[in-house]
Design a protein around this motif. Structure first.
Motif, PDB file in Angstrom:
ATOM      1  N   ILE A  26      -0.389  31.651  -5.327  1.00  0.00           N
ATOM      2  CA  ILE A  26      -0.468  32.221  -4.018  1.00  0.00           C
ATOM      3  C   ILE A  26      -1.815  32.733  -3.999  1.00  0.00           C
ATOM      4  O   ILE A  26      -1.996  33.892  -4.476  1.00  0.00           O
ATOM      5  N   ILE A  27      -2.534  32.251  -2.935  1.00  0.00           N
ATOM      6  CA  ILE A  27      -4.128  32.954  -3.155  1.00  0.00           C
ATOM      7  C   ILE A  27      -4.227  33.508  -1.388  1.00  0.00           C
ATOM      8  O   ILE A  27      -3.968  32.931  -0.494  1.00  0.00           O
ATOM      9  N   ASN A  28      -4.409  34.816  -1.529  1.00  0.00           N
ATOM     10  CA  ASN A  28      -4.670  35.515  -0.150  1.00  0.00           C
ATOM     11  C   ASN A  28      -5.989  35.377   0.311  1.00  0.00           C
ATOM     12  O   ASN A  28      -6.964  35.994  -0.075  1.00  0.00           O
ATOM     13  N   PHE A  29      -6.397  34.235   1.072  1.00  0.00           N
ATOM     14  CA  PHE A  29      -7.609  34.281   1.852  1.00  0.00           C
ATOM     15  C   PHE A  29      -7.900  35.056   2.833  1.00  0.00           C
ATOM     16  O   PHE A  29      -6.925  35.388   3.514  1.00  0.00           O
ATOM     17  N   THR A  30      -9.255  35.349   3.104  1.00  0.00           N
ATOM     18  CA  THR A  30      -9.362  36.165   4.321  1.00  0.00           C
ATOM     19  C   THR A  30      -9.282  35.283   5.408  1.00  0.00           C
ATOM     20  O   THR A  30      -9.316  34.090   5.518  1.00  0.00           O
ATOM     21  N   GLU A  31      -9.465  36.002   6.804  1.00  0.00           N
ATOM     22  CA  GLU A  31      -9.391  35.276   7.831  1.00  0.00           C
ATOM     23  C   GLU A  31     -10.574  34.256   8.176  1.00  0.00           C
ATOM     24  O   GLU A  31     -10.391  33.315   8.504  1.00  0.00           O
ATOM     25  N   LYS A  32     -11.680  34.876   7.526  1.00  0.00           N
ATOM     26  CA  LYS A  32     -12.798  34.241   7.576  1.00  0.00           C
ATOM     27  C   LYS A  32     -12.777  32.875   6.826  1.00  0.00           C
ATOM     28  O   LYS A  32     -13.176  31.553   7.431  1.00  0.00           O
ATOM     29  N   GLN A  33     -12.007  32.956   5.806  1.00  0.00           N
ATOM     30  CA  GLN A  33     -12.008  31.676   4.786  1.00  0.00           C
ATOM     31  C   GLN A  33     -10.935  30.843   5.441  1.00  0.00           C
ATOM     32  O   GLN A  33     -11.032  29.618   5.699  1.00  0.00           O
ATOM     33  N   MET A 227     -18.424  24.043 -10.486  1.00  0.00           N
ATOM     34  CA  MET A 227     -18.722  23.109  -9.317  1.00  0.00           C
ATOM     35  C   MET A 227     -19.964  23.541  -8.773  1.00  0.00           C
ATOM     36  O   MET A 227     -20.146  24.801  -8.680  1.00  0.00           O
ATOM     37  N   GLY A 228     -20.979  22.712  -8.389  1.00  0.00           N
ATOM     38  CA  GLY A 228     -22.021  23.133  -7.754  1.00  0.00           C
ATOM     39  C   GLY A 228     -21.920  22.922  -6.377  1.00  0.00           C
ATOM     40  O   GLY A 228     -21.547  21.668  -5.786  1.00  0.00           O
ATOM     41  N   ILE A 229     -22.114  23.979  -5.446  1.00  0.00           N
ATOM     42  CA  ILE A 229     -21.861  23.640  -4.042  1.00  0.00           C
ATOM     43  C   ILE A 229     -23.033  23.825  -3.429  1.00  0.00           C
ATOM     44  O   ILE A 229     -24.186  24.667  -3.605  1.00  0.00           O
ATOM     45  N   SER A 230     -23.422  22.991  -2.218  1.00  0.00           N
ATOM     46  CA  SER A 230     -24.617  23.087  -1.415  1.00  0.00           C
ATOM     47  C   SER A 230     -24.895  24.593  -0.999  1.00  0.00           C
ATOM     48  O   SER A 230     -24.006  25.232  -0.721  1.00  0.00           O
ATOM     49  N   SER A 231     -26.240  24.987  -1.303  1.00  0.00           N
ATOM     50  CA  SER A 231     -26.343  26.543  -1.043  1.00  0.00           C
ATOM     51  C   SER A 231     -26.173  26.968   0.318  1.00  0.00           C
ATOM     52  O   SER A 231     -25.955  28.310   0.687  1.00  0.00           O
ATOM     53  N   ASP A 232     -25.927  25.984   1.115  1.00  0.00           N
ATOM     54  CA  ASP A 232     -25.561  26.496   2.514  1.00  0.00           C
ATOM     55  C   ASP A 232     -24.046  26.524   3.220  1.00  0.00           C
ATOM     56  O   ASP A 232     -23.694  26.950   4.063  1.00  0.00           O
ATOM     57  N   LEU A 233     -23.320  26.345   1.834  1.00  0.00           N
ATOM     58  CA  LEU A 233     -21.905  26.814   1.880  1.00  0.00           C
ATOM     59  C   LEU A 233     -21.339  27.920   0.993  1.00  0.00           C
ATOM     60  O   LEU A 233     -20.258  27.602   0.198  1.00  0.00           O
ATOM     61  N   PRO A 234     -21.797  29.095   1.314  1.00  0.00           N
ATOM     62  CA  PRO A 234     -21.327  30.109   0.282  1.00  0.00           C
ATOM     63  C   PRO A 234     -19.811  30.433   0.410  1.00  0.00           C
ATOM     64  O   PRO A 234     -19.382  30.684  -0.502  1.00  0.00           O
ATOM     65  N   LEU A 235     -19.468  30.157   1.572  1.00  0.00           N
ATOM     66  CA  LEU A 235     -17.991  30.525   1.948  1.00  0.00           C
ATOM     67  C   LEU A 235     -17.190  29.691   1.024  1.00  0.00           C
ATOM     68  O   LEU A 235     -16.013  29.957   0.381  1.00  0.00           O
ATOM     69  N   LEU A 236     -17.527  28.519   0.961  1.00  0.00           N
ATOM     70  CA  LEU A 236     -16.731  27.729  -0.069  1.00  0.00           C
ATOM     71  C   LEU A 236     -16.618  28.019  -1.314  1.00  0.00           C
ATOM     72  O   LEU A 236     -15.482  27.780  -1.837  1.00  0.00           O
ATOM     73  N   LYS A 237     -17.358  28.459  -1.982  1.00  0.00           N
ATOM     74  CA  LYS A 237     -17.433  29.119  -3.358  1.00  0.00           C
ATOM     75  C   LYS A 237     -16.488  30.129  -3.402  1.00  0.00           C
ATOM     76  O   LYS A 237     -15.695  30.152  -4.258  1.00  0.00           O
ATOM     77  N   ASP A 238     -16.486  31.077  -2.391  1.00  0.00           N
ATOM     78  CA  ASP A 238     -15.567  32.261  -2.250  1.00  0.00           C
ATOM     79  C   ASP A 238     -14.119  31.774  -2.159  1.00  0.00           C
ATOM     80  O   ASP A 238     -13.038  32.147  -2.529  1.00  0.00           O
ATOM     81  N   ILE A 239     -13.991  30.559  -1.537  1.00  0.00           N
ATOM     82  CA  ILE A 239     -12.597  29.917  -1.394  1.00  0.00           C
ATOM     83  C   ILE A 239     -12.028  29.283  -2.784  1.00  0.00           C
ATOM     84  O   ILE A 239     -11.188  29.404  -3.185  1.00  0.00           O
ATOM     85  N   LEU A 240     -13.071  28.656  -3.383  1.00  0.00           N
ATOM     86  CA  LEU A 240     -12.814  27.934  -4.722  1.00  0.00           C
ATOM     87  C   LEU A 240     -12.532  28.783  -5.715  1.00  0.00           C
ATOM     88  O   LEU A 240     -11.634  28.380  -6.622  1.00  0.00           O
ATOM     89  N   ASN A 241     -13.160  29.733  -5.942  1.00  0.00           N
ATOM     90  CA  ASN A 241     -13.301  30.648  -7.001  1.00  0.00           C
ATOM     91  C   ASN A 241     -11.848  31.304  -7.319  1.00  0.00           C
ATOM     92  O   ASN A 241     -11.301  31.149  -8.306  1.00  0.00           O
ATOM     93  N   PRO A 242     -11.273  31.836  -6.547  1.00  0.00           N
ATOM     94  CA  PRO A 242      -9.720  32.435  -6.796  1.00  0.00           C
ATOM     95  C   PRO A 242      -9.015  31.145  -7.193  1.00  0.00           C
ATOM     96  O   PRO A 242      -8.047  31.355  -8.052  1.00  0.00           O
ATOM     97  N   ALA A 243      -8.986  29.744  -6.928  1.00  0.00           N
ATOM     98  CA  ALA A 243      -8.368  28.659  -6.944  1.00  0.00           C
ATOM     99  C   ALA A 243      -8.560  28.373  -8.678  1.00  0.00           C
ATOM    100  O   ALA A 243      -7.775  28.246  -9.274  1.00  0.00           O
ATOM    101  N   ILE A 244      -9.982  28.415  -8.635  1.00  0.00           N
ATOM    102  CA  ILE A 244     -10.216  28.286 -10.294  1.00  0.00           C
ATOM    103  C   ILE A 244      -9.574  29.202 -11.324  1.00  0.00           C
ATOM    104  O   ILE A 244      -9.160  29.011 -12.262  1.00  0.00           O
TER     105      ILE A 244
END
Ligand code: ADP
Length: 714
Positions: A26-33, A227-244
């Motif tokens: 169970i990951i609590n994503f922010t509204e933005k995410q 995982m390497g994420i295109s630098s213009d997608l920082p939000l994706l990193k914040d979404i993936l890290n909790p899953a990792i």
């Protein structure tokens, strides 16, 4: 079987490096995410199509491998759907990523170069990179020390980038894939390669590379795969890290197990086993090291023990030698004490460096004093003691003598001087000493010596001197007194002679006859002239004797004029003066290169004139006098010899030739008064010299004269 065991071990090791995570899905994503997830469709993803067992693209165009399994979990838990973009190789994947053809790269290490266009999630798989070499290669602890070594690596990997920077000493060979790299090491076309531990295990097993081995690892070179994420997608990193973060070690282990098909004997807990194994290993290693150390220490100990035994043996010997030496020295000390006591001498020891004087009790006792009245402990007491004990008139001379002795480091010190006894009277001592120096020259010089009581001897000498003086005066006065009646006798004899001659002239006028005339003739021409001649000759003799006595008394009183005497010159001079005697006797005198001496030249002239004159005078009948004069220089004196081939002197007469008026052969035709040699002896002794003779009757004589070679005080 062996290989299997290796894999189990490797896998156990692998487990140590797996990241920890929670299986909480169970990951609590922010509204933005949440909004981002709703708005975005699938995220395009490039992978390495040839990186088994981590990842690859199978014949159906599906992403498979450890990374694919883990990404499935991440996708499930984050809600992000990954859409695979197919590429031919890893290089193309990198290129696509740079060009924005794919938004993420699935499974890679972060490097500074990659960070130029990528941002990285937290790693979801970690493990070490290891060196893979052939069996014969040594263990690699520091690649920087390897020279002439080549390393083969797949092109474009993060390891390539790091090795190139960190170890420029290694020759890098680049190939297309990891299996090509292993092949090149196997075929001896490269010395080593480097790859992740699980990859190495997988390939060695799959390809059957039995001549390859894992030869070490670099702790800094661990794979932190994320995982390497295109630098213009920082939000994706914040979404993936909790899953990792939710991925558990068991899930990683399962994913690994799915693709590296090793028959793992499932241990209850690898970490515990490893820890136990490591502990056992450590204990074993420590034990071995301890044992080795103990053996070394034991060897050193027994070596030291041997040395100790040797040393203690030597020490025992040394102690024995020292004990004997001490005993001997105690014996010697006692003996020396006894000697000093028996000699009745006073002992002293003077330290020339510190000025400390030690004196034996007898030193003081001979002066009627008590050693307790003097401070023998004080470090520089010498001058205090000497000032009190030395006669004031002799102090200067004593110090000068001591100083001269020290300056010249003479062998023995000898000095006679006066001290003052308890009543303040003069007390003569003979002081003799020896210099003691240590070989290093570090300790100050010490003189040890004795004081002998020569008071009585000196007093007797002084008495003799006084008596001699009195005698000389008496001699002088008597000689003068004798001379005036002698002159009267001579004068009146002349008068008688004159009157006799007048009387004789008158005699022919007196007429005498017969017997009377004969008797008168006898008286006038024989008896009276004969008596007169006898008187004259005795007056002459008496005159000579008085002259001799006067000369002796004068020599005794005369003050010496001491200077260096050039002996060759002096003998030459005498040779000229004795010219007539030499000529008449045909004497031959041989003298050359004589050493010089110190003395009064006039008096020494008398000495050598007398001796040479005697050598000519007492020649053997019908033999030409052969006289040789030599000289030999010694330390402080020179000894001259005058040898002749004359009549010699009998053994009985020899000791008496020095007596005044002694003549060995009174019947000899040679004239003399027996004064010459007495005079010679007095002169030589006045020069602190010695004279003696060796002779055999009929075989010639040798006279020896020893004189000083340095200036002296008369
Ligand atoms: P003199 O005036 O008699 O020579 P000296 O005192 O010179 O007196 O000598 C003492 C005596 O010693 C001499 O009379 C002589 O008998 C003996 N004498 C001295 N020199 C020699 C000599 N070179 N050879 C033999 N006899 C000597």
């Amino acid at each position: 079987m062996r290989l299997k065991t290796v894999y189990i071990f490797l896998y156990a090791l692998l487990g140590l490096f797996l990241p920890t995570g929670k299986a909480d899905t169970i990951i609590n994503f922010t509204e933005k995410q949440k909004l981002w997830l709703q708005q975005h469709g699938p995220v395009t993803m490039c992978v390495d199509p040839d990186w088994e067992p981590f990842e690859s693209i199978d014949e159906n165009g599906k992403h498979v491998g450890i990374a694919a399994d883990l990404l499935e979990l991440i996708s499930l838990r984050s809600g992000v759907i990954f859409q695979l973009v197919i590429t031919e190789n890893w290089e193309q994947s990198l290129e696509y990523s740079k060009q924005g053809k794919c938004q993420v790269l699935s499974f890679l290490n972060s490097t500074p170069q990659r960070e130029e266009w990528l941002i990285f999630t937290d790693p979801y798989f970690s493990e070490h990179n290891v060196f893979i070499t052939r069996e014969e290669h040594d263990f690699i602890s520091d690649p920087a020390r390897l020279s002439n070594h080549s390393m083969v690596l797949p092109r474009g990997t993060s390891i390539e980038e790091r090795i190139r920077n960190d170890y420029p000493n290694l020759e890098l060979i680049l190939v297309e894939s990891e299996s090509d790299a292993m092949k090149m090491v196997d075929k001896k076309k490269a010395d080593m390669t480097m790859r992740s531990l699980s990859m190495a295990a997988y390939t060695i097993k799959k390809e059957g590379y039995f001549n390859l081995k894992i030869a070490g690892r670099l702790p800094r070179y661990s794979n932190q795969l994320s995982m390497g994420i295109s630098s213009d997608l920082p939000l994706l990193k914040d979404i993936l890290n909790p899953a990792i973060a939710t991925i558990t070690p068991q899930e990683i282990e399962q994913a690994t197990h799915n693709h590296i098909s090793i028959n793992i004997v499932s241990p209850p807990n690898y970490k515990v086993i490893m820890a136990v194994a490591a502990a056992l290993m450590l204990i074993l290693m420590v034990g071995l090291a301890w044992n080795y150390q103990l053996r070394r220490l034991n060897a050193r100990l027994s070596e030291k023990q041997g040395r100790l035994i040797e040393l203690s043996k030597k020490l025992k010997e040394d102690i024995e030698i020292r004990r004997e030496a001490e005993e001997a020295s105690r014996g010697n000390a006692a003996r020396y004490k006894a000697f000093i006591a028996a000699s009745n001498a006073g002992a002293w020891e003077y330290n020339y460096g510190t000025g400390h004087l030690w004196c034996s009790p007898n030193y003081f006792a001979m002066l009627g004093r008590d050693s307790k009245d003097f401070d023998l402990q004080s470090p520089d007491n010498a001058f205090t003691i000497w000032n009190e004990l030395l006669h004031p008139d002799d102090r200067e001379q004593v110090f000068a003598h001591l100083h001269h002795f020290m300056e010249n480091r003479e062998e023995t010190y000898e000095s006679t001087f006066r001290m003052l006894d308890a009543n303040g009277n003069d007390f003569w001592v003979l002081s003799r000493g020896k210099l003691l120096t240590d070989n290093t020259g570090k300790k100050p010089p010490v003189i040890i010596g004795t004081h002998m009581d020569i008071n009585n001897q000196k007093k007797a000498e002084e008495l003799i001197k006084t008596k001699n003086k009195e005698l000389e005066t008496f001699l002088y006065v008597t000689s003068h007194d004798l001379r005036s009646p002698l002159i009267n006798i001579q004068g009146f004899s002349h008068k008688i002679e004159k009157q006799f001659l007048k009387l004789k002239a008158m005699v022919p006028a007196i007429q005498t006859q017969g017997e009377e005339s004969d008797s008168l003739e006898q008286i006038l021409n024989k008896n009276i002239p004969g008596s007169l001649a006898y008187i004259y000759s005795n007056v002459d003799k008496m005159n000579n004797l008085i002259d001799g006595l006067l000369t002796i008394s004068r020599v005794g009183r005369v003050k010496l004029n001491i200077a260096e005497c050039k002996m060759d010159k002096l003998i030459n001079h005498i040779h000229i003066n004795l010219g007539i005697q030499i000529e008449q006797s045909y004497a031959h005198i041989n003298a050359s290169s004589l050493p010089d001496c110190f003395g009064d030249e006039d008096l020494l002239n008398q000495v050598f004139t007398n001796l040479i004159d005697n050598a000519i005078k007492y020649q053997k009948p019908d033999t030409t006098p052969e006289i040789s004069i030599t000289g030999r220089k010694e330390k402080s004196s020179v000894t001259y010899t005058i040898t002749d081939n004359g009549i010699g002197i009998s053994e009985d007469h020899l000791p008496r030739i020095w007596d005044v008026f002694f003549r060995a052969d009174t019947s000899s035709a040679q004239k003399g008064e027996g004064i010459g040699l007495s005079l010679v002896k007095i002169i030589v002794e006045k020069h602190h010299g010695k004279i003696w003779a060796e002779s055999r009757e009929g075989e010639g004589s040798t006279f020896f004269v020893q004189l000083p070679v340095e200036k002296f005080s008369a």
